[in-house]
Design a protein around this motif. Structure first.
Motif, PDB file in Angstrom:
ATOM      1  N   ILE A  28     -16.124   8.171  19.033  1.00 20.59           N
ATOM      2  CA  ILE A  28     -15.912   6.735  18.843  1.00 20.59           C
ATOM      3  C   ILE A  28     -14.643   6.303  19.581  1.00 20.59           C
ATOM      4  O   ILE A  28     -13.713   7.082  19.741  1.00 20.59           O
ATOM      5  CB  ILE A  28     -15.794   6.376  17.346  1.00 20.59           C
ATOM      6  N   THR A  29     -14.649   5.043  20.015  1.00 17.63           N
ATOM      7  CA  THR A  29     -13.461   4.529  20.696  1.00 17.63           C
ATOM      8  C   THR A  29     -12.531   3.840  19.695  1.00 17.63           C
ATOM      9  O   THR A  29     -11.318   3.967  19.778  1.00 17.63           O
ATOM     10  CB  THR A  29     -13.882   3.524  21.796  1.00 17.63           C
ATOM     11  N   GLY A  30     -13.110   3.102  18.763  1.00 16.89           N
ATOM     12  CA  GLY A  30     -12.277   2.403  17.797  1.00 16.89           C
ATOM     13  C   GLY A  30     -13.049   1.991  16.549  1.00 16.89           C
ATOM     14  O   GLY A  30     -14.282   1.971  16.551  1.00 16.89           O
ATOM     15  N   ILE A  31     -12.296   1.693  15.488  1.00 17.87           N
ATOM     16  CA  ILE A  31     -12.901   1.212  14.238  1.00 17.87           C
ATOM     17  C   ILE A  31     -12.185  -0.082  13.864  1.00 17.87           C
ATOM     18  O   ILE A  31     -10.948  -0.116  13.823  1.00 17.87           O
ATOM     19  CB  ILE A  31     -12.680   2.191  13.059  1.00 17.87           C
ATOM     20  N   ALA A  32     -12.950  -1.119  13.595  1.00 15.13           N
ATOM     21  CA  ALA A  32     -12.325  -2.371  13.158  1.00 15.13           C
ATOM     22  C   ALA A  32     -13.174  -2.962  12.049  1.00 15.13           C
ATOM     23  O   ALA A  32     -14.315  -2.542  11.833  1.00 15.13           O
ATOM     24  CB  ALA A  32     -12.225  -3.345  14.320  1.00 15.13           C
ATOM     25  N   GLY A  33     -12.650  -3.933  11.353  1.00 12.25           N
ATOM     26  CA  GLY A  33     -13.469  -4.531  10.305  1.00 12.25           C
ATOM     27  C   GLY A  33     -12.806  -5.733   9.678  1.00 12.25           C
ATOM     28  O   GLY A  33     -11.638  -6.022   9.928  1.00 12.25           O
ATOM     29  N   LEU A  50      -4.638   0.892  19.447  1.00 13.44           N
ATOM     30  CA  LEU A  50      -4.815   2.019  18.526  1.00 13.44           C
ATOM     31  C   LEU A  50      -6.269   2.111  18.061  1.00 13.44           C
ATOM     32  O   LEU A  50      -6.974   1.099  17.997  1.00 13.44           O
ATOM     33  CB  LEU A  50      -3.889   1.841  17.324  1.00 13.44           C
ATOM     34  N   ILE A  51      -6.688   3.320  17.719  1.00 15.82           N
ATOM     35  CA  ILE A  51      -8.081   3.517  17.306  1.00 15.82           C
ATOM     36  C   ILE A  51      -8.399   2.719  16.039  1.00 15.82           C
ATOM     37  O   ILE A  51      -9.502   2.225  15.865  1.00 15.82           O
ATOM     38  CB  ILE A  51      -8.379   5.025  17.092  1.00 15.82           C
ATOM     39  N   ALA A  52      -7.446   2.624  15.149  1.00 11.57           N
ATOM     40  CA  ALA A  52      -7.680   1.888  13.895  1.00 11.57           C
ATOM     41  C   ALA A  52      -6.405   1.177  13.478  1.00 11.57           C
ATOM     42  O   ALA A  52      -5.327   1.438  14.017  1.00 11.57           O
ATOM     43  CB  ALA A  52      -8.145   2.856  12.812  1.00 11.57           C
ATOM     44  N   ASP A  53      -6.534   0.300  12.534  1.00 11.99           N
ATOM     45  CA  ASP A  53      -5.421  -0.512  12.055  1.00 11.99           C
ATOM     46  C   ASP A  53      -4.337   0.369  11.403  1.00 11.99           C
ATOM     47  O   ASP A  53      -4.616   1.075  10.427  1.00 11.99           O
ATOM     48  CB  ASP A  53      -5.991  -1.506  11.021  1.00 11.99           C
ATOM     49  N   PRO A  54      -3.108   0.331  11.914  1.00  9.68           N
ATOM     50  CA  PRO A  54      -2.050   1.196  11.351  1.00  9.68           C
ATOM     51  C   PRO A  54      -1.674   0.829   9.919  1.00  9.68           C
ATOM     52  O   PRO A  54      -1.000   1.596   9.244  1.00  9.68           O
ATOM     53  CB  PRO A  54      -0.867   0.977  12.296  1.00  9.68           C
ATOM     54  N   PHE A 102      -9.418  -6.709  16.045  1.00 12.83           N
ATOM     55  CA  PHE A 102      -8.369  -6.119  16.884  1.00 12.83           C
ATOM     56  C   PHE A 102      -7.598  -7.239  17.546  1.00 12.83           C
ATOM     57  O   PHE A 102      -8.176  -8.161  18.082  1.00 12.83           O
ATOM     58  CB  PHE A 102      -9.006  -5.256  17.987  1.00 12.83           C
ATOM     59  N   ASN A 103      -6.295  -7.108  17.536  1.00 12.84           N
ATOM     60  CA  ASN A 103      -5.494  -8.190  18.074  1.00 12.84           C
ATOM     61  C   ASN A 103      -4.614  -7.629  19.198  1.00 12.84           C
ATOM     62  O   ASN A 103      -3.495  -7.252  18.977  1.00 12.84           O
ATOM     63  CB  ASN A 103      -4.647  -8.744  16.918  1.00 12.84           C
ATOM     64  N   VAL A 104      -5.174  -7.566  20.389  1.00 11.04           N
ATOM     65  CA  VAL A 104      -4.435  -6.939  21.472  1.00 11.04           C
ATOM     66  C   VAL A 104      -4.059  -7.974  22.524  1.00 11.04           C
ATOM     67  O   VAL A 104      -2.901  -8.203  22.837  1.00 11.04           O
ATOM     68  CB  VAL A 104      -5.292  -5.864  22.182  1.00 11.04           C
ATOM     69  N   LEU A 105      -5.081  -8.607  23.050  1.00 12.07           N
ATOM     70  CA  LEU A 105      -4.901  -9.585  24.114  1.00 12.07           C
ATOM     71  C   LEU A 105      -5.547 -10.883  23.657  1.00 12.07           C
ATOM     72  O   LEU A 105      -6.438 -10.868  22.812  1.00 12.07           O
ATOM     73  CB  LEU A 105      -5.753  -9.159  25.303  1.00 12.07           C
ATOM     74  N   ARG A 163     -14.303  -6.198  23.410  1.00 12.57           N
ATOM     75  CA  ARG A 163     -14.822  -7.456  22.843  1.00 12.57           C
ATOM     76  C   ARG A 163     -15.366  -7.235  21.439  1.00 12.57           C
ATOM     77  O   ARG A 163     -15.130  -7.996  20.524  1.00 12.57           O
ATOM     78  CB  ARG A 163     -15.912  -8.050  23.737  1.00 12.57           C
ATOM     79  N   GLU A 164     -16.107  -6.144  21.299  1.00 11.69           N
ATOM     80  CA  GLU A 164     -16.658  -5.828  19.970  1.00 11.69           C
ATOM     81  C   GLU A 164     -15.516  -5.625  18.969  1.00 11.69           C
ATOM     82  O   GLU A 164     -15.569  -6.109  17.847  1.00 11.69           O
ATOM     83  CB  GLU A 164     -17.485  -4.530  20.005  1.00 11.69           C
ATOM     84  N   LEU A 165     -14.505  -4.901  19.392  1.00 11.59           N
ATOM     85  CA  LEU A 165     -13.402  -4.602  18.487  1.00 11.59           C
ATOM     86  C   LEU A 165     -12.562  -5.847  18.195  1.00 11.59           C
ATOM     87  O   LEU A 165     -12.149  -6.075  17.059  1.00 11.59           O
ATOM     88  CB  LEU A 165     -12.512  -3.496  19.077  1.00 11.59           C
TER      89      LEU A 165
END
Ligand code: ASP
Length: 455
Positions: free
Chosen positions: A302-307, A228-232, A257-260, A250-252
């Motif tokens: 933008i592809t995604g936002i994380a923080g 997802l683009i951002a945390d739900p 981001f917790n995908v793989l 990798r940046e995300l």
């Protein structure tokens, strides 16, 4: 980590399309889920190499089989009675076997496990049995050949996976096999003992198998329809990402981001094999493609936002700092001496700011401050706590004017005070520092401007 690898890309063109399909624990938690998995596999002949996890949670409060195994082994290791705990694990598999109406008994397998637990075969051996047994059940259900990962996934003496050996042995082993099931999460050490990857490591097995046999796609099946683009938890129903590059991911991931599993990217990346994240509960969804490079523009700039929250900034001020050779190195030495790593280090003409994790820094604060005084004799040191860092990531930012401007005007409109800005030289990301209290508002503002109101 050593990733000895051997290319196999040249062979791919001559072979029929093939895929590695890895299924996570929630996809194999009970018989119902097994049926969905079998439908997915049978729907596409190229899904030839199947990598299962151990049964995961069937409902929110449930316990994963891997955790049950760790607990059970802890009893065995302490010389306590572990029979009841092992019986509970057996029940989990029996429920699946019965639900699938399989003629299969794991009795002998459990006798061996019980004996090995008594002999204290080790925590890794114990945990690996979750995937091992699930692999046996899944192979029987699918009518595929079962290959014990201990025979084909190898670690060297240092505990790094041995790509060359895996490539040679695995390719020989699968030669002539139409379809196989190889359990995830573990392999064997040179002395034959079982070793596991870190938690979530079946993702790595899938990637290593994909690289070794040179498949066209690595499908990673889970319980969400991609990234997802951002945390739900912050954005209501955020949109999904269709295509993301390994570098963007990798940046995300670094920012939360917790995908793989992080290490799952490397094996497929060297071969340029794309990863497709799919949802076992919604197989019709296309999911997210993770690729090396692409000419496909992302839908949004933008592809995604994380923080992440919980940072401190340490600003060191000194007149003429910019002309003092070695200033930055000396400041960082004061952190290094206390074993503290830094996240970002934006600088001005007479100030340099170091961002660190608050929990790592707090106890050592005064020692670091004294170190900086000793090293560079600053005019002033200012420390701020409770800060958050937000990464706005996107390959599209490079070719789009005004991205930073849009971010900052959106933040200003939302009354968010920006504490720090750092644009990576790759122009792949912009990192923004804000107060912890503004974290969610800032992410919503950025999401709104780039996704919701995107033209
Ligand atoms: N079953 C292991 C875990 O729970 C490995 C995995 O699922 O990938 O971490």
């Amino acid at each position: 980590m050593d990733r000895k690898s051997r290319g196999n890309g040249g062979m791919r063109g001559r072979k029929k399309m093939s895929k590695v399909v890895k299924f996570g624990g929630s996809s194999l938690a009970n018989a119902e889920q097994f049926k969905k998995v079998a439908d997915i596999i049978h729907a596409d002949k190229s899904r030839r190499y199947v990598v299962p996890s151990a049964p995961g949670k069937r409902f929110k409060e449930d316990t994963k089989v891997t955790d049950m195994l760790y607990d059970c082994y802890a009893l065995a290791d302490a010389g306590k009675d572990f029979k009841k705990a092992l019986q509970e694990i057996k029940k989990r598999y029996q429920e699946i076997i019965d639900g699938l109406k399989l003629e299969l008994s794991l009795e002998d397998e459990f006798n061996v496990i019980e004996k090995c637990f008594k002999e204290k075969a080790g925590r890794d051996y114990a945990a690996s049995r979750g995937e091992y047994l699930n692999g046996i059940v899944l192979a029987a259900y699918l009518g595929f050949e079962f290959i014990d990962a201990a025979e084909v996934i190898f670690f060297d003496e240092e505990g790094s996976w041995d790509g060359t050996k895996i490539h040679d042995v695995l390719n020989k082993r699968v030669m002539g096999c139409k379809n196989v099931v190889i359990p995830g999460f573990y392999g064997s050490l040179p002395d034959g003992r079982i070793k596991t990857f870190s938690r979530g490591g079946s993702d790595i097995t899938g990637s290593i198998v994909a690289q070794a046999v040179g498949v066209d796609v690595y499908e990673n099946w889970t319980d969400v329809s991609g990234v997802l683009i951002a945390d739900p938890r912050i954005i209501d129903n955020p949109k999904g990402i269709e295509v993301v590059t390994y570098r963007e991911l990798r940046e995300l991931s670094y920012m939360g981001f917790n995908v793989l599993h992080e290490d799952a990217i490397f094996p497929v990346r060297v071969e340029g094999i794309p990863i497709n994240i799919r949802n076992t509960n919604a197989p019709e969804d296309e999911g997210t493609w993770i690729v090396g490079s692409t000419c496909q523009k992302s839908k949004y700039v933008i592809t995604g936002i994380a923080g992440k929250k919980g940072f401190c900034s340490v600003s060191v001020e000194k007149d003429m700092m910019n002309s003092e050779i070695g200033f930055g190195r000396k400041v960082l030495t004061a952190f290094e001496d206390q074993g503290i790593s830094f996240e970002h280090m934006p600088s001005g003409i007479d100030t340099l700011t170091v961002f660190v994790h608050q929990d790592e820094f707090m106890d050592k604060e005064q020692k670091v401050v004294a170190g900086i005084h000793r090293m560079v004799k600053p005019d002033a040191i200012e420390i701020e706590s409770d800060l958050a860092l937000i990464a706005v990531v996107g390959r599209g930012m490079k070719s789009t004017r005004g991205t930073a401007g849009r971010i900052f005007s959106a933040l200003a409109h939302s009354n968010v005070n920006v504490k720090m800005i750092d644009q990576g030289s790759s122009e792949l990301n912009i990192i923004i520092g804000v107060n912890n209290a503004d974290f969610e508002t800032a992410i919503r503002a950025i999401y709104d401007i780039f996704v919701l109101t995107a033209v």
